[in-house]
Design a protein around this motif. Structure first.
Motif, PDB file in Angstrom:
ATOM      1  N   SER A 315       0.836  -1.198   0.000  1.00 14.62           N
ATOM      2  CA  SER A 315       0.000   0.000   0.000  1.00 14.62           C
ATOM      3  C   SER A 315       0.873   1.251   0.000  1.00 14.62           C
ATOM      4  O   SER A 315       2.088   1.182   0.194  1.00 14.62           O
ATOM      5  CB  SER A 315      -0.925   0.012   1.223  1.00 14.62           C
ATOM      6  OG  SER A 315      -0.171   0.095   2.431  1.00 14.62           O
ATOM      7  N   ASP A 316       0.226   2.395  -0.189  1.00 15.49           N
ATOM      8  CA  ASP A 316       0.937   3.674  -0.244  1.00 15.49           C
ATOM      9  C   ASP A 316       1.252   4.187   1.159  1.00 15.49           C
ATOM     10  O   ASP A 316       0.730   5.213   1.590  1.00 15.49           O
ATOM     11  CB  ASP A 316       0.097   4.715  -0.983  1.00 15.49           C
ATOM     12  CG  ASP A 316      -0.020   4.439  -2.455  1.00 15.49           C
ATOM     13  OD1 ASP A 316       0.403   3.362  -2.893  1.00 15.49           O
ATOM     14  OD2 ASP A 316      -0.556   5.302  -3.170  1.00 15.49           O
ATOM     15  N   VAL A 320       6.584   4.715   0.668  1.00  9.88           N
ATOM     16  CA  VAL A 320       6.212   4.989  -0.714  1.00  9.88           C
ATOM     17  C   VAL A 320       5.996   6.488  -0.899  1.00  9.88           C
ATOM     18  O   VAL A 320       6.535   7.108  -1.812  1.00  9.88           O
ATOM     19  CB  VAL A 320       4.952   4.199  -1.108  1.00  9.88           C
ATOM     20  CG1 VAL A 320       4.482   4.594  -2.504  1.00  9.88           C
ATOM     21  CG2 VAL A 320       5.220   2.687  -1.053  1.00  9.88           C
ATOM     22  N   LEU A 321       5.217   7.080   0.015  1.00  8.74           N
ATOM     23  CA  LEU A 321       4.895   8.500  -0.110  1.00  8.74           C
ATOM     24  C   LEU A 321       6.120   9.393   0.022  1.00  8.74           C
ATOM     25  O   LEU A 321       6.223  10.420  -0.674  1.00  8.74           O
ATOM     26  CB  LEU A 321       3.859   8.894   0.949  1.00  8.74           C
ATOM     27  CG  LEU A 321       2.491   8.237   0.835  1.00  8.74           C
ATOM     28  CD1 LEU A 321       1.573   8.746   1.934  1.00  8.74           C
ATOM     29  CD2 LEU A 321       1.869   8.488  -0.523  1.00  8.74           C
ATOM     30  N   ASP A 325       7.672   9.026  -3.746  1.00  5.84           N
ATOM     31  CA  ASP A 325       6.947  10.194  -4.270  1.00  5.84           C
ATOM     32  C   ASP A 325       7.678  11.507  -4.021  1.00  5.84           C
ATOM     33  O   ASP A 325       7.514  12.463  -4.795  1.00  5.84           O
ATOM     34  CB  ASP A 325       5.550  10.272  -3.642  1.00  5.84           C
ATOM     35  CG  ASP A 325       4.643   9.161  -4.133  1.00  5.84           C
ATOM     36  OD1 ASP A 325       5.060   8.403  -5.022  1.00  5.84           O
ATOM     37  OD2 ASP A 325       3.507   9.047  -3.625  1.00  5.84           O
ATOM     38  N   ARG A 341       5.298   7.211 -10.775  1.00  7.00           N
ATOM     39  CA  ARG A 341       5.279   6.116  -9.783  1.00  7.00           C
ATOM     40  C   ARG A 341       3.955   5.367  -9.928  1.00  7.00           C
ATOM     41  O   ARG A 341       2.888   5.966  -9.880  1.00  7.00           O
ATOM     42  CB  ARG A 341       5.437   6.678  -8.368  1.00  7.00           C
ATOM     43  CG  ARG A 341       5.734   5.600  -7.310  1.00  7.00           C
ATOM     44  CD  ARG A 341       4.501   5.012  -6.675  1.00  7.00           C
ATOM     45  NE  ARG A 341       3.830   5.960  -5.785  1.00  7.00           N
ATOM     46  CZ  ARG A 341       2.689   5.697  -5.177  1.00  7.00           C
ATOM     47  NH1 ARG A 341       2.059   4.546  -5.374  1.00  7.00           N
ATOM     48  NH2 ARG A 341       2.115   6.614  -4.406  1.00  7.00           N
ATOM     49  N   GLN A 343       0.991   2.263  -9.175  1.00 16.47           N
ATOM     50  CA  GLN A 343       0.145   1.929  -8.032  1.00 16.47           C
ATOM     51  C   GLN A 343       0.697   0.755  -7.220  1.00 16.47           C
ATOM     52  O   GLN A 343       1.417  -0.094  -7.735  1.00 16.47           O
ATOM     53  CB  GLN A 343      -1.256   1.576  -8.525  1.00 16.47           C
ATOM     54  CG  GLN A 343      -1.298   0.292  -9.363  1.00 16.47           C
ATOM     55  CD  GLN A 343      -2.671  -0.024  -9.899  1.00 16.47           C
ATOM     56  OE1 GLN A 343      -3.672   0.543  -9.476  1.00 16.47           O
ATOM     57  NE2 GLN A 343      -2.756  -0.949 -10.856  1.00 16.47           N
ATOM     58  N   THR A 344       0.316   0.734  -5.954  1.00 19.34           N
ATOM     59  CA  THR A 344       0.489  -0.440  -5.105  1.00 19.34           C
ATOM     60  C   THR A 344      -0.806  -1.255  -5.149  1.00 19.34           C
ATOM     61  O   THR A 344      -1.851  -0.739  -5.563  1.00 19.34           O
ATOM     62  CB  THR A 344       0.801  -0.033  -3.663  1.00 19.34           C
ATOM     63  OG1 THR A 344      -0.195   0.909  -3.219  1.00 19.34           O
ATOM     64  CG2 THR A 344       2.179   0.588  -3.543  1.00 19.34           C
TER      65      THR A 344
END
Length: 405
Positions: A315-316, A320-321, A325, A341, A343-344
């Motif tokens: 998940s984000d 990840v963020l 990102d 980037r 998707q998860t």
């Protein structure tokens, strides 16, 4: 994909000596795959946990780094990532959504199993969740850890969490916890990544970039090389980076193979595995190359755009963020590269359906030959093998869902 001189999981079909503590009757036979159907009372969704406000950040990071003696001043450096987002990690909200999606899928299939959710590092803690399940009369639990790959932190530590929860609550011997197999190459996990890469490549094609001008970077969390070497069972020989790196390479490879079959033009688009989120001292070797370092090198190789795929994440959440990102996208901008980037899995319908497929697979004791697996490395084991995913610093602690040690 695995190389010809490597031992594949499905080849290790014998039983190893040693007990399988905290296991259901169907899972304590020492065999790598269950052969007897097993009814369960409930599903246990096990997460990492994350802070839900500024005041939670340092206590949460103390939990994550417990036993390492890291001062709060050093933790505050990491805390800036969380504070950038108001001190709130999205991981708890994502797990709430995932729990609800699993519950809905179970209802759609007329499977009457409640889903409990507990975390390693923040509320709701696994100890409280397991106690709640037992208080409700649910003593045969089937767990899903929110990590798809094999390593200490992504598999064995969750199994140690289960054992710790049972011991701490006094429920060992009264409650059993089994765990679905690692699902890195299950179609439900791979499909969202493939869709994301396909959309990104098509977008760059629409921008008139040539396939060879685009590089696909499959990104995952870096870990110490000594831990990576011990990921997976002792009897497997999967090369540098152990099972952890081999599984990621295999998934990246099969994803790109599928896309190239769909569009031969993408045969000219190269891919590689990169790492992120390193947190250890400079003197300690970790898996490389770093995603940002690699991005900086790509313009000299004729690359004009990058597709950043968060292959190691469900998940984000924060890594990840922030790490992708923020940091990786900034690195691409500094290098003059276009970047996206992908998707998860999150609560993608195929992913959720795949998790429930794994639940049904385990209940029915489906034979390995009939289990979906998209790489030569799968399907992975129901019961982890001896010496699997040792923590180099700590050694072995009691763990559920696997053979001792």
């Amino acid at each position: 994909m695995s190389e010809s001189n490597q031992t594949e999981p499905t080849e290790i079909l014998h039983s190893d000596d040693g007990p399988v503590p905290f296991a259901s009757p169907a899972s304590d036979t020492n065999a790598p795959y269950v052969t007897t159907p097993q009814d369960y009372d409930a599903i246990l969704l096990a997460g990492f946990g994350g802070p839900e406000g500024q005041d939670d950040v340092i206590p949460f990071l103390r939990n994550v780094t417990a036993g390492r003696g890291i001062p709060d001043e050093r933790l505050e450096e990491v805390a800036t990532h969380y504070r950038h987002f108001g001190g709130i990690s999205p991981i708890n909200e994502h797990n709430k959504q995932l729990r609800a999606a699993i519950e809905a899928q179970l209802r759609d299939r007329d499977i009457d199993l409640p889903v409990y959710w507990g975390n390693r590092n923040w509320t709701p803690y696994l100890e409280d969740t397991v106690q709640q399940a037992a208080d409700n009369g649910h003593t045969r639990l089937l767990a899903i850890a929110t990590s798809a790959y094999s390593s200490y932190s992504s598999c064995r530590q969750y199994r140690e969490d289960f054992a710790r929860a049972l011991i701490a609550t006094g429920l060992a011997g009264k409650v059993t916890i089994d765990k679905v197999r690692q699902f890195f190459d299950h179609p439900g996990f791979v499909t969202p990544f493939r869709e994301g890469v396909e959309a990104a490549l098509q977008d760059f094609a629409d921008q008139r970039l040539a396939p060879e001008e685009v590089r696909v970077l499959f990104a995952t969390h870096s870990i110490p090389t000594t831990d990576a070497a011990r990921s997976g069972p002792e009897k497997l020989s999967l090369g540098e980076g152990g099972a952890y790196a081999a599984q990621h390479r295999a998934v990246g490879g099969v994803t790109m193979d599928q896309l190239r079959e769909a569009s031969p033009a993408w045969a000219e688009t190269q891919w590689e595995l990169v790492y992120q989120s390193r947190s250890g001292p400079a003197s300690q070797p970790w898996l490389e190359p770093d995603v940002c370092d690699r991005i900086a090198e790509l313009p000299d190789e004729g690359i004009k755009a990058v597709v950043i795929v968060p292959l190691g994440f469900l998940s984000d959440h924060m890594e990840v963020l922030w790490d992708l990102d923020e940091e990786a996208i900034e690195a691409a901008e500094e290098a003059g590269l276009r970047a996206v980037r992908t998707q998860t899995p999150g609560v993608h319908p195929e992913f959720v359906a795949g998790l429930v497929d794994l639940i049904q697979e385990r209940i029915a004791a489906v034979a390995p030959v009939d289990r979906p697996a998209m790489t030569d490395l799968g399907p992975w084991y129901d019961v982890c093998r001896p010496g699997c995913c040792e923590n180099v610093r700590r050694g072995f602690s009691p763990a559920a869902a696997g053979l001792v040690p």
